[in-house]
Structures are given as structure tokens and as C-alpha cells.
Design a protein around this motif. Sequence first.
Motif, PDB file in Angstrom:
ATOM      1  N   PRO A 115       0.833  -1.198   0.000  1.00 21.37           N
ATOM      2  CA  PRO A 115       0.000   0.000   0.000  1.00 21.37           C
ATOM      3  C   PRO A 115       0.875   1.258   0.000  1.00 21.37           C
ATOM      4  N   LEU A 116       0.431   2.283  -0.699  1.00 21.54           N
ATOM      5  CA  LEU A 116       1.170   3.551  -0.693  1.00 21.54           C
ATOM      6  C   LEU A 116       1.020   4.222   0.665  1.00 21.54           C
ATOM      7  N   PRO A 117       2.102   4.840   1.163  1.00 23.90           N
ATOM      8  CA  PRO A 117       1.972   5.616   2.395  1.00 23.90           C
ATOM      9  C   PRO A 117       1.054   6.815   2.150  1.00 23.90           C
ATOM     10  N   LYS A 118       0.467   7.352   3.210  1.00 23.19           N
ATOM     11  CA  LYS A 118      -0.366   8.546   3.088  1.00 23.19           C
ATOM     12  C   LYS A 118       0.428   9.670   2.433  1.00 23.19           C
ATOM     13  N   LYS A 119      -0.205  10.393   1.545  1.00 22.66           N
ATOM     14  CA  LYS A 119       0.363  11.540   0.829  1.00 22.66           C
ATOM     15  C   LYS A 119       1.426  11.150  -0.192  1.00 22.66           C
ATOM     16  N   ALA A 120       1.545   9.871  -0.526  1.00 26.61           N
ATOM     17  CA  ALA A 120       2.552   9.445  -1.510  1.00 26.61           C
ATOM     18  C   ALA A 120       1.903   9.232  -2.871  1.00 26.61           C
ATOM     19  N   TYR A 121       2.637   9.609  -3.909  1.00 20.48           N
ATOM     20  CA  TYR A 121       2.207   9.403  -5.292  1.00 20.48           C
ATOM     21  C   TYR A 121       2.745   8.063  -5.815  1.00 20.48           C
ATOM     22  N   SER A 122       3.996   7.751  -5.467  1.00 23.54           N
ATOM     23  CA  SER A 122       4.611   6.493  -5.875  1.00 23.54           C
ATOM     24  C   SER A 122       5.643   6.078  -4.829  1.00 23.54           C
ATOM     25  N   ALA A 123       6.013   4.806  -4.867  1.00 27.05           N
ATOM     26  CA  ALA A 123       6.999   4.289  -3.914  1.00 27.05           C
ATOM     27  C   ALA A 123       7.738   3.115  -4.538  1.00 27.05           C
ATOM     28  N   THR A 126      10.183   5.404   3.871  1.00 31.18           N
ATOM     29  CA  THR A 126       9.206   4.860   4.799  1.00 31.18           C
ATOM     30  C   THR A 126       9.434   3.359   4.918  1.00 31.18           C
ATOM     31  N   SER A 127       8.605   2.700   5.700  1.00 33.05           N
ATOM     32  CA  SER A 127       8.703   1.248   5.842  1.00 33.05           C
ATOM     33  C   SER A 127       7.314   0.630   5.769  1.00 33.05           C
ATOM     34  N   TRP A 128       7.304  -0.662   5.508  1.00 34.31           N
ATOM     35  CA  TRP A 128       6.088  -1.462   5.499  1.00 34.31           C
ATOM     36  C   TRP A 128       6.372  -2.688   6.346  1.00 34.31           C
ATOM     37  N   THR A 129       5.345  -3.224   7.002  1.00 38.43           N
ATOM     38  CA  THR A 129       5.519  -4.426   7.817  1.00 38.43           C
ATOM     39  C   THR A 129       4.471  -5.473   7.447  1.00 38.43           C
ATOM     40  N   SER A 130       4.853  -6.730   7.633  1.00 39.23           N
ATOM     41  CA  SER A 130       3.952  -7.858   7.424  1.00 39.23           C
ATOM     42  C   SER A 130       4.143  -8.839   8.564  1.00 39.23           C
ATOM     43  N   GLU A 131       3.040  -9.262   9.150  1.00 38.05           N
ATOM     44  CA  GLU A 131       3.107 -10.238  10.234  1.00 38.05           C
ATOM     45  C   GLU A 131       2.556 -11.601   9.814  1.00 38.05           C
ATOM     46  N   ASP A 132       2.322 -11.757   8.503  1.00 40.01           N
ATOM     47  CA  ASP A 132       1.789 -13.032   8.006  1.00 40.01           C
ATOM     48  C   ASP A 132       2.633 -13.579   6.860  1.00 40.01           C
ATOM     49  N   THR A 189       0.142  -9.974   3.473  1.00 37.41           N
ATOM     50  CA  THR A 189      -0.447  -8.628   3.572  1.00 37.41           C
ATOM     51  C   THR A 189       0.574  -7.700   4.210  1.00 37.41           C
ATOM     52  N   TRP A 190       0.494  -6.414   3.856  1.00 34.28           N
ATOM     53  CA  TRP A 190       1.460  -5.422   4.329  1.00 34.28           C
ATOM     54  C   TRP A 190       0.739  -4.179   4.832  1.00 34.28           C
ATOM     55  N   SER A 191       1.335  -3.541   5.828  1.00 34.30           N
ATOM     56  CA  SER A 191       0.832  -2.269   6.350  1.00 34.30           C
ATOM     57  C   SER A 191       1.879  -1.201   6.126  1.00 34.30           C
ATOM     58  N   ALA A 192       1.447  -0.041   5.641  1.00 34.34           N
ATOM     59  CA  ALA A 192       2.356   1.091   5.466  1.00 34.34           C
ATOM     60  C   ALA A 192       2.568   1.764   6.817  1.00 34.34           C
ATOM     61  N   SER A 193       3.794   2.146   7.093  1.00 41.13           N
ATOM     62  CA  SER A 193       4.142   2.847   8.323  1.00 41.13           C
ATOM     63  C   SER A 193       4.145   4.341   8.073  1.00 41.13           C
ATOM     64  N   PRO A 194       4.182   5.135   9.130  1.00 42.67           N
ATOM     65  CA  PRO A 194       4.292   6.582   8.932  1.00 42.67           C
ATOM     66  C   PRO A 194       5.581   6.935   8.184  1.00 42.67           C
ATOM     67  N   ILE A 195       5.538   8.005   7.427  1.00 41.75           N
ATOM     68  CA  ILE A 195       6.704   8.497   6.696  1.00 41.75           C
ATOM     69  C   ILE A 195       7.766   8.941   7.693  1.00 41.75           C
ATOM     70  N   VAL A 196       9.017   8.601   7.419  1.00 38.34           N
ATOM     71  CA  VAL A 196      10.130   8.939   8.306  1.00 38.34           C
ATOM     72  C   VAL A 196      10.540  10.388   8.047  1.00 38.34           C
ATOM     73  N   GLU A 197      10.761  11.129   9.107  1.00 39.90           N
ATOM     74  CA  GLU A 197      11.243  12.509   8.999  1.00 39.90           C
ATOM     75  C   GLU A 197      12.756  12.502   9.143  1.00 39.90           C
ATOM     76  N   PRO A 198      13.504  13.376   8.512  1.00 40.23           N
ATOM     77  CA  PRO A 198      13.063  14.527   7.732  1.00 40.23           C
ATOM     78  C   PRO A 198      12.541  14.111   6.368  1.00 40.23           C
TER      79      PRO A 198
END
Length: 153
Positions: A5-13, A43-49, A53-62
Motif C-alpha cells: 500500500p502507498l503511504p499517506k500523501k505518496a504518489y509512488s513508492a 518509509t517502511s512497510w511491515t507484514s506479520e503473516d 499482507t502489508w501495512s504502510a508505516s508513517p513516513i520517516v522525517e526529515p
Amino acid sequence: MVQLPLPKKAYSASVRALGRIGNTLVVVGEYYRSVADLESGWTSWTSEDGGRTWSASPIVEPRSAFAHTLVPVPNGLVALGYEGPNDQIDAAVWFSRDGRSWQALPLPDKRTAGPGRQGVTSAVLENGKLLATAFDVPPSGGTDYTLEVELPK
């Protein structure tokens, strides 16, 4: 193949590295906010299965930063890369215990920041510390070197 899944506010990854913390798979990669975006972030994505399936994590700052390698360490993962605008990057290293939230680790050597381009390229765990290879490009140097990074307890 599973689409992340694309992170929030992302156009591509795009994906750069895959790692594991316990039973959790972790992927890091870069993202862009629009087709005209010239500065990527990461950013990162995680999967526990097992990657079904994957979950997008919050965007890393800066915002202008890049992580290209993951290194397993006790109690987590370290991401290696750099931060700052493309023509003036500084070396950067981040740590995560869960693959979702990341904290920047302090770098001990003054060659890791300042005028020019600096980055961390690879690392291994050595005697409880991260032994990393890094580079700096003029005007601040122009060589490859090693540095030690303290890990969180």
C-alpha cells in the motif's frame, strides 16, 4: 506478488531492502509525493503473516531522506542512508524495534555532515556496536572510511 500500500500523501513508492524483526517482515523504500517531486523521502512497510499482507508505516522525517540497507541488530533493525537535499546530503542511520517507527541515531564522526555529500553504505554488528562504511565527497573530504555507531540498549 503482493502490492504494497502507498503511504499517506505518496504518489509512488519503491522498495530498497527487506529485513526481519522476530516474526515481522520489514521493507524500507523511497516514496515521492507527486510526479514532479525531485526529493524523495523514505518509509517502511511491515507484514506479520509472511508477506501475504502489508501495512504502510508513517513516513520517516526529515522529508528529504533515503534508506537503502537494513542491518539486523539486537532488539531491532538499523536502516542506513542519508538525509538532506540531493546536492547536499548528510549521512544518517535510523533504528527501529518494530519496523514501524524509526529514530535517528547520533553519528560520532564530524565527516558525516557538512558541505558536500556524505552517506553510510553498509554495516555489520561488531562487539555490540555497528561498524559501518561511509563516504564523504569534497569539499569535506573525498574518501571512504569506517565509523562506529552506538546502538540503543
